[in-house]
Design a protein around this motif. Structure first.
Motif, PDB file in Angstrom:
ATOM      1  N   ASN A 210      80.120  39.218  -1.017  1.00 38.68           N
ATOM      2  CA  ASN A 210      79.471  39.451   0.450  1.00 38.68           C
ATOM      3  C   ASN A 210      79.417  37.993   1.158  1.00 38.68           C
ATOM      4  OD1 ASN A 210      78.603  42.070  -0.319  1.00 38.68           O
ATOM      5  ND2 ASN A 210      76.947  41.281  -1.518  1.00 38.68           N
ATOM      6  N   ASN A 211      79.255  38.273   2.557  1.00 41.82           N
ATOM      7  CA  ASN A 211      78.923  37.024   3.508  1.00 41.82           C
ATOM      8  C   ASN A 211      77.558  36.799   3.632  1.00 41.82           C
ATOM      9  OD1 ASN A 211      78.533  39.152   5.101  1.00 41.82           O
ATOM     10  ND2 ASN A 211      79.655  38.395   7.002  1.00 41.82           N
ATOM     11  N   GLU A 212      76.813  37.517   2.722  1.00 44.03           N
ATOM     12  CA  GLU A 212      75.330  37.257   2.678  1.00 44.03           C
ATOM     13  C   GLU A 212      74.589  37.499   1.394  1.00 44.03           C
ATOM     14  OE1 GLU A 212      73.871  39.704   5.877  1.00 44.03           O
ATOM     15  OE2 GLU A 212      73.610  41.413   4.524  1.00 44.03           O
ATOM     16  N   VAL A 213      73.569  36.798   1.171  1.00 37.23           N
ATOM     17  CA  VAL A 213      72.866  37.301  -0.099  1.00 37.23           C
ATOM     18  C   VAL A 213      71.312  37.800   0.253  1.00 37.23           C
ATOM     19  CG1 VAL A 213      73.942  35.601  -1.695  1.00 37.23           C
ATOM     20  CG2 VAL A 213      71.960  34.747  -0.281  1.00 37.23           C
ATOM     21  N   GLU A 214      70.819  38.533  -0.403  1.00 37.51           N
ATOM     22  CA  GLU A 214      69.650  39.280  -0.436  1.00 37.51           C
ATOM     23  C   GLU A 214      68.539  38.896  -1.161  1.00 37.51           C
ATOM     24  OE1 GLU A 214      68.516  43.754   0.171  1.00 37.51           O
ATOM     25  OE2 GLU A 214      69.987  43.245   1.481  1.00 37.51           O
ATOM     26  N   PHE A 215      67.132  38.546  -0.728  1.00 41.17           N
ATOM     27  CA  PHE A 215      66.173  38.424  -1.795  1.00 41.17           C
ATOM     28  C   PHE A 215      65.172  39.310  -1.478  1.00 41.17           C
ATOM     29  CE2 PHE A 215      68.732  34.446  -1.156  1.00 41.17           C
ATOM     30  CZ  PHE A 215      68.987  33.983  -2.560  1.00 41.17           C
TER      31      PHE A 215
ATOM     32  N   ARG B 152      60.910  39.365  -1.869  1.00 41.56           N
ATOM     33  CA  ARG B 152      59.668  38.545  -2.418  1.00 41.56           C
ATOM     34  C   ARG B 152      58.463  39.253  -1.836  1.00 41.56           C
ATOM     35  NH1 ARG B 152      63.254  37.345  -5.118  1.00 41.56           N
ATOM     36  NH2 ARG B 152      64.124  35.584  -5.566  1.00 41.56           N
ATOM     37  N   GLU B 153      57.420  39.818  -2.725  1.00 45.06           N
ATOM     38  CA  GLU B 153      56.284  40.201  -2.046  1.00 45.06           C
ATOM     39  C   GLU B 153      56.410  41.307  -1.190  1.00 45.06           C
ATOM     40  OE1 GLU B 153      53.772  36.810  -1.119  1.00 45.06           O
ATOM     41  OE2 GLU B 153      54.156  35.800  -3.001  1.00 45.06           O
ATOM     42  N   GLY B 154      57.432  42.266  -1.270  1.00 41.55           N
ATOM     43  CA  GLY B 154      57.473  43.224  -0.269  1.00 41.55           C
ATOM     44  C   GLY B 154      58.160  42.918   0.740  1.00 41.55           C
ATOM     45  N   LEU B 155      58.750  41.685   0.929  1.00 37.11           N
ATOM     46  CA  LEU B 155      59.497  41.247   2.159  1.00 37.11           C
ATOM     47  C   LEU B 155      60.872  41.063   1.905  1.00 37.11           C
ATOM     48  CD1 LEU B 155      57.093  38.691   3.787  1.00 37.11           C
ATOM     49  CD2 LEU B 155      57.528  41.078   4.616  1.00 37.11           C
ATOM     50  N   ARG B 156      61.827  41.452   2.619  1.00 36.50           N
ATOM     51  CA  ARG B 156      63.393  41.435   2.250  1.00 36.50           C
ATOM     52  C   ARG B 156      63.864  40.340   3.309  1.00 36.50           C
ATOM     53  NH1 ARG B 156      66.184  46.451   1.350  1.00 36.50           N
ATOM     54  NH2 ARG B 156      65.095  46.312  -0.706  1.00 36.50           N
ATOM     55  N   PHE B 157      64.438  39.363   2.544  1.00 36.23           N
ATOM     56  CA  PHE B 157      65.263  38.297   3.243  1.00 36.23           C
ATOM     57  C   PHE B 157      66.897  38.404   3.065  1.00 36.23           C
ATOM     58  CE2 PHE B 157      61.333  36.741   1.861  1.00 36.23           C
ATOM     59  CZ  PHE B 157      60.802  36.187   2.915  1.00 36.23           C
ATOM     60  N   LYS B 158      67.651  38.107   4.181  1.00 36.10           N
ATOM     61  CA  LYS B 158      69.231  38.288   4.028  1.00 36.10           C
ATOM     62  C   LYS B 158      69.386  37.021   4.617  1.00 36.10           C
ATOM     63  CE  LYS B 158      70.096  43.194   4.659  1.00 36.10           C
ATOM     64  NZ  LYS B 158      70.892  44.067   5.116  1.00 36.10           N
ATOM     65  N   VAL B 159      70.401  36.062   3.909  1.00 37.31           N
ATOM     66  CA  VAL B 159      70.835  34.853   4.269  1.00 37.31           C
ATOM     67  C   VAL B 159      72.543  34.809   4.276  1.00 37.31           C
ATOM     68  CG1 VAL B 159      70.824  32.336   3.583  1.00 37.31           C
ATOM     69  CG2 VAL B 159      68.875  33.622   2.990  1.00 37.31           C
ATOM     70  N   ARG B 160      72.882  34.378   5.619  1.00 38.40           N
ATOM     71  CA  ARG B 160      74.513  34.635   5.560  1.00 38.40           C
ATOM     72  C   ARG B 160      74.878  33.320   5.082  1.00 38.40           C
ATOM     73  NH1 ARG B 160      78.656  33.519   7.741  1.00 38.40           N
ATOM     74  NH2 ARG B 160      80.115  34.576   9.101  1.00 38.40           N
TER      75      ARG B 160
END
Length: 69
Positions: free
Chosen positions: A28-33, A35-43
């Motif tokens: 992918n061109n992003e990774v997803e994390f 934590r504590e119910g929040l979702r982060f996508k990092v390109r």
């Protein structure tokens, strides 16, 4: 913004987390994390700076992997 996670894991569980991250980076061109119910996508761009550091002391060993872009 900075999110830090620390946990004591079994060696196999740590390897599974590293594998999941490696698979996401490879496909992918992003990774997803999540934590504590929040979702982060990092390109992530096609090229990153990679650093591997190994420290061996009397009482502790450390392997540090860093990706920057």
């Amino acid at each position: 913004m900075e999110v830090t996670e620390r946990a004591r894991l079994r060696r196999e569980d740590a390897a599974a987390r590293l594998r999941a991250l490696a698979d996401a980076l490879a496909s992918n061109n992003e990774v997803e994390f999540e934590r504590e119910g929040l979702r982060f996508k990092v390109r992530v761009p096609d090229e990153v700076d990679f650093k591997l550091e190994v420290e061996i002391g009397d009482d502790e060993r450390e392997v540090e992997i860093e990706l920057k872009w």
